[in-house]
Write a protein that holds these residues in place. Structure first.
Motif, PDB file in Angstrom:
ATOM      1  N   GLY A  11       0.821  -1.212   0.000  1.00  0.00           N
ATOM      2  CA  GLY A  11       0.000   0.000   0.000  1.00  0.00           C
ATOM      3  C   GLY A  11       0.852   1.258   0.000  1.00  0.00           C
ATOM      4  N   ILE A  12       1.916   1.268   0.776  1.00  0.00           N
ATOM      5  CA  ILE A  12       2.828   2.412   0.815  1.00  0.00           C
ATOM      6  C   ILE A  12       3.504   2.582  -0.541  1.00  0.00           C
ATOM      7  N   ALA A  13       3.999   1.483  -1.097  1.00  0.00           N
ATOM      8  CA  ALA A  13       4.671   1.546  -2.401  1.00  0.00           C
ATOM      9  C   ALA A  13       3.718   2.032  -3.488  1.00  0.00           C
ATOM     10  N   GLU A  14       2.480   1.591  -3.446  1.00  0.00           N
ATOM     11  CA  GLU A  14       1.490   2.017  -4.444  1.00  0.00           C
ATOM     12  C   GLU A  14       1.190   3.506  -4.309  1.00  0.00           C
ATOM     13  N   ALA A  15       1.044   4.001  -3.093  1.00  0.00           N
ATOM     14  CA  ALA A  15       0.793   5.432  -2.878  1.00  0.00           C
ATOM     15  C   ALA A  15       1.962   6.265  -3.396  1.00  0.00           C
ATOM     16  N   VAL A  16       3.178   5.793  -3.148  1.00  0.00           N
ATOM     17  CA  VAL A  16       4.362   6.499  -3.622  1.00  0.00           C
ATOM     18  C   VAL A  16       4.422   6.482  -5.142  1.00  0.00           C
ATOM     19  N   ARG A  17       4.134   5.329  -5.745  1.00  0.00           N
ATOM     20  CA  ARG A  17       4.173   5.223  -7.219  1.00  0.00           C
ATOM     21  C   ARG A  17       3.190   6.191  -7.851  1.00  0.00           C
ATOM     22  N   ARG A  18       2.011   6.288  -7.276  1.00  0.00           N
ATOM     23  CA  ARG A  18       0.993   7.178  -7.829  1.00  0.00           C
ATOM     24  C   ARG A  18       1.325   8.644  -7.634  1.00  0.00           C
ATOM     25  N   SER A  19       2.131   8.948  -6.648  1.00  0.00           N
ATOM     26  CA  SER A  19       2.483  10.344  -6.407  1.00  0.00           C
ATOM     27  C   SER A  19       3.759  10.741  -7.139  1.00  0.00           C
ATOM     28  N   SER A  70       4.131  14.103  -8.994  1.00  0.00           N
ATOM     29  CA  SER A  70       4.332  15.304  -8.176  1.00  0.00           C
ATOM     30  C   SER A  70       4.716  14.868  -6.767  1.00  0.00           C
ATOM     31  N   PRO A  71       5.977  14.426  -6.605  1.00  0.00           N
ATOM     32  CA  PRO A  71       6.398  13.890  -5.313  1.00  0.00           C
ATOM     33  C   PRO A  71       6.281  14.916  -4.198  1.00  0.00           C
ATOM     34  N   VAL A  72       5.941  14.429  -3.003  1.00  0.00           N
ATOM     35  CA  VAL A  72       5.772  15.315  -1.861  1.00  0.00           C
ATOM     36  C   VAL A  72       7.114  15.754  -1.286  1.00  0.00           C
ATOM     37  N   ARG A  73       8.172  15.003  -1.586  1.00  0.00           N
ATOM     38  CA  ARG A  73       9.537  15.406  -1.236  1.00  0.00           C
ATOM     39  C   ARG A  73      10.505  14.538  -2.022  1.00  0.00           C
ATOM     40  N   SER A  74      11.762  14.921  -2.052  1.00  0.00           N
ATOM     41  CA  SER A  74      12.717  14.265  -2.949  1.00  0.00           C
ATOM     42  C   SER A  74      12.981  12.796  -2.628  1.00  0.00           C
ATOM     43  N   ASP A  75      12.883  12.393  -1.375  1.00  0.00           N
ATOM     44  CA  ASP A  75      13.189  11.005  -1.029  1.00  0.00           C
ATOM     45  C   ASP A  75      11.939  10.137  -0.865  1.00  0.00           C
ATOM     46  N   ALA A 124      10.361  10.710   8.917  1.00  0.00           N
ATOM     47  CA  ALA A 124       8.905  10.644   8.762  1.00  0.00           C
ATOM     48  C   ALA A 124       8.403  11.768   7.857  1.00  0.00           C
ATOM     49  N   LEU A 125       7.260  11.516   7.228  1.00  0.00           N
ATOM     50  CA  LEU A 125       6.580  12.571   6.481  1.00  0.00           C
ATOM     51  C   LEU A 125       5.951  13.539   7.481  1.00  0.00           C
ATOM     52  N   THR A 126       5.832  14.796   7.080  1.00  0.00           N
ATOM     53  CA  THR A 126       5.069  15.745   7.884  1.00  0.00           C
ATOM     54  C   THR A 126       3.588  15.464   7.656  1.00  0.00           C
ATOM     55  N   SER A 127       2.732  16.076   8.449  1.00  0.00           N
ATOM     56  CA  SER A 127       1.281  15.907   8.248  1.00  0.00           C
ATOM     57  C   SER A 127       0.873  16.379   6.861  1.00  0.00           C
TER      58      SER A 127
END
Length: 81
Positions: free
Chosen positions: A16-24, A27-32, A62-65
């Motif tokens: 689920g985490i990998a899928e959310a990252v792939r879809r984003s 427009s990534p939320v941050r570089s890493d 961790a990601l920010t909110s």
């Protein structure tokens, strides 16, 4: 871990985490963000340690909110598949 089925749920969570990252990725939320799965894999494996009170440092912060909300908003906006 008392049951191999527990590993299935760990895998589902990481998927689920990998899928959310792939879809984003457009427009990534941050570089890493592509390394985010490593943080949660580490957390899960660390929890399975014989001495979980001896936690090790996490490989990715961790990601920010706000970053979490943008990542999940991108997931909800795109159809699965």
């Amino acid at each position: 871990m008392r049951s191999p089925a527990g590993l299935v749920f760990i895998q589902m969570g990481l998927t689920g985490i990998a899928e959310a990252v792939r879809r984003s990725s457009t427009s990534p939320v941050r570089s890493d963000v592509g390394e985010l799965h490593r943080r949660y894999l580490w957390l899960m494996l660390d929890a399975l340690r014989v001495h979980p009170h001896e936690a090790s440092p996490l490989p990715v912060p961790a990601l920010t909110s706000g970053q979490t909300q943008r990542l999940l908003a991108g997931r909800a906006a795109q159809p699965a598949g």
